[in-house]
Design a protein around this motif. Structure first.
Motif, short mmCIF file in Angstrom:
data_model
loop_
_atom_site.label_atom_id
_atom_site.label_comp_id
_atom_site.label_asym_id
_atom_site.label_seq_id
_atom_site.Cartn_x
_atom_site.Cartn_y
_atom_site.Cartn_z
N LYS A 187 5.06 -6.81 -0.74
CA LYS A 187 4.23 -6.66 0.47
C LYS A 187 3.59 -5.28 0.51
CE LYS A 187 6.93 -9.77 3.39
NZ LYS A 187 7.87 -9.83 4.52
N GLN A 188 4.37 -4.25 0.19
CA GLN A 188 3.84 -2.89 0.22
C GLN A 188 2.77 -2.70 -0.85
OE1 GLN A 188 6.84 0.15 0.22
NE2 GLN A 188 8.06 -0.91 1.75
N ALA A 189 2.99 -3.26 -2.04
CA ALA A 189 2.02 -3.12 -3.12
C ALA A 189 0.70 -3.80 -2.76
CB ALA A 189 2.58 -3.69 -4.41
N LEU A 190 0.78 -4.92 -2.08
CA LEU A 190 -0.44 -5.64 -1.70
C LEU A 190 -1.24 -4.91 -0.64
CD1 LEU A 190 0.88 -9.31 -1.71
CD2 LEU A 190 -0.68 -8.24 -3.36
N GLN A 191 -0.62 -3.96 0.05
CA GLN A 191 -1.34 -3.17 1.04
C GLN A 191 -2.08 -2.00 0.41
OE1 GLN A 191 1.63 -2.14 3.96
NE2 GLN A 191 1.79 -4.22 4.73
#
Length: 61
Positions: A27-31
């Motif tokens: 989730k963090q990487a996709l942000q």
């Protein structure tokens, strides 16, 4: 090979924790921006390369 009951439960808990960590990291990487994602990928690849081919430690001469 026989695994003690406590070890099996511990393994299950570890897998569950790693699974949750993976979801959160994804989730963090996709942000991240595309540029930042590429930098992350390059850093991960370098880390894997270093791990696969460790450099010999140099002692004091």
């Amino acid at each position: 090979m026989r695994i003690p009951n406590g070890s099996l439960a511990s393994c299950f808990i570890t897998v569950k924790i790693l699974s949750e960590f993976h979801k959160d990291a994804q989730k963090q990487a996709l942000q991240l921006s595309t540029s930042d994602r590429w930098q992350l990928i390059q850093a991960l690849l370098e880390s894997l390369k270093d791990e696969a081919n460790p450099k010999p430690k140099q002692g004091n001469l």
